[in-house]
Design an enzyme around this catalytic site. Sequence first.
Site, PDB file in Angstrom:
ATOM      1  CE1 TYR A  54      -1.010  10.230  -2.642  1.00  0.00           C
ATOM      2  CE2 TYR A  54      -0.713   7.940  -2.022  1.00  0.00           C
ATOM      3  CZ  TYR A  54      -1.247   8.890  -2.850  1.00  0.00           C
ATOM      4  OH  TYR A  54      -2.040   8.502  -3.886  1.00  0.00           O
ATOM      5  CB  SER A  88      -4.824   6.450  -8.890  1.00  0.00           C
ATOM      6  OG  SER A  88      -3.942   5.371  -9.068  1.00  0.00           O
ATOM      7  CE  LYS A  89       2.944   7.811  -3.961  1.00  0.00           C
ATOM      8  NZ  LYS A  89       3.948   8.821  -4.054  1.00  0.00           N
ATOM      9  NE  ARG A  90      -4.298   1.293  -5.972  1.00  0.00           N
ATOM     10  CZ  ARG A  90      -5.285   0.750  -6.652  1.00  0.00           C
ATOM     11  NH1 ARG A  90      -5.092  -0.377  -7.301  1.00  0.00           N
ATOM     12  NH2 ARG A  90      -6.471   1.320  -6.699  1.00  0.00           N
TER      13      ARG A  90
END
Length: 485
Positions: A15, A253-255
Amino acid sequence: MPQVRTRFAPSPTGYLHLGGLRTALYTWLLARKNDGVFILRIEDTDQEREVPGAVDLIYQSLRQAGLDWDEGPDVGGPVGPYVQTQRKDLYLPYAMQLVEKGAAYPCFCTKEELDARREEATKRGETFKYDKHCLSLSREEAKQRMAAGEPYVIRQNVPTTGTAGFDDMLYGHVEAPCDTLDDNVLIKADGLPTYNFANVVDDHLMGITHVTRGTEYLSSAPKYNLLYAAFGWTPPLYLHLPVVMKDATRKLSKRHGDPSFEDLLDMGYLREAIINFIALLGWSPGDDREFFTLQELVQAFDTKGLSKSPAIFNMDKLTWFNTEYIRKLSEEEYLAMVTPWFDKALDGISIDYPRLAQLMQGRTEVFNRVPDMVRFLKEMPPYELDLYANKKQKSTLESSLASLQFVRPVLEAIDPWQESAIHDALMTAIAQSGRKNGTVLWPLRIALSGLQSTPGGAIEIAWLLGKQECLCRIDQAVAALQWQE
Ligand code: GLU
């Protein structure tokens, strides 16, 4: 000055994260501000990291953000193709030009050999840097081995002395001693270029005048400038942008669960609010103005307003922007946007959405909070009887019971059930009885909603619920209060 040409060059590895979106926004603004050209280039040479569907996600996010591109994979343009794997055959000849000039060389070292040398260096307490082992091969031997099909890469031949540097529009002159720089791989064994090479060749061939990207590339840019110099090309202007942080120490951060642009849209943040907020993550217009449409940003944007310090993504601030943007919507726009969120909580019952929307617009911070705020209209939530006791409203459990018994016949007599009729009947009855408004309306609101705070007050809720439901909820409240006596 030549026409400004900027590019956004994402790798399709997932994304579009918010830092990436901010880079895209500034890059787009730089082009639009200068009547220039904004190019989209897909950097997919690291095929192992490619995520299927990511290119479409990039298109989608940029479109939703309103960032249109003039040249790119789908729209074409004079210097295409705009996807690096579709350009794969053009890089090797450029790398060979550098080999001819002595600025690059083929390297045949295997992974095992490199691993062993890396391990030795680590044992000696050194960080491993390629030791130019293959630079000493004669031209003939290298050619022979290449012709025989032996796997090879092409490495940049960074000088061993002196310094390499470049000028950044934000960070000023950045330089590094050459002996600290590694001989990066330019062409991999699979024939594809690395980012380190492709970015230089493509930015040059695409006539890019301004390279905007994250500061993670700041330390490599001196090496890129060596490549420009070896080719005899004029380097572009560089603008490296500081990272977007979640707080003082952590990167967004997406993580780690931080939302992407798409996530924010799904949550019910308006794209205009997100863009406005993101524009101010590291850029300031120089005065205290806070609200900008995309077009107003084009007018106001100036690289002089960029800041070097990492920007902090403050979710509360974004929510504040969103609340303000929601308030500015017309009633019709708000109703259209809120309807699916009302449906989530109120599906199957008949509620006057336009009226509910009027009551909700000023209280909506993010659309995904709406269902929980209106669900009480469908289902009476469990609540504590203590809610009836409210000093300010001069309401106790006893007075509440009496008030509810008092209003029930008043409401029952109303026909037709109209908001103004409910208002007039209640107000007249309260005034005639000599009671205080709060002492009656507070317990009525609790009996109808189970909540201290609701969109609208008792009268609006009574109207939205309808007469039958209203009387039924009052009866249940009366029973509960009697039970507890
Ligand atoms: N493909 C690189 C990335 O996604 C872009 C760096 C650049 O803009 O040059 O990080």
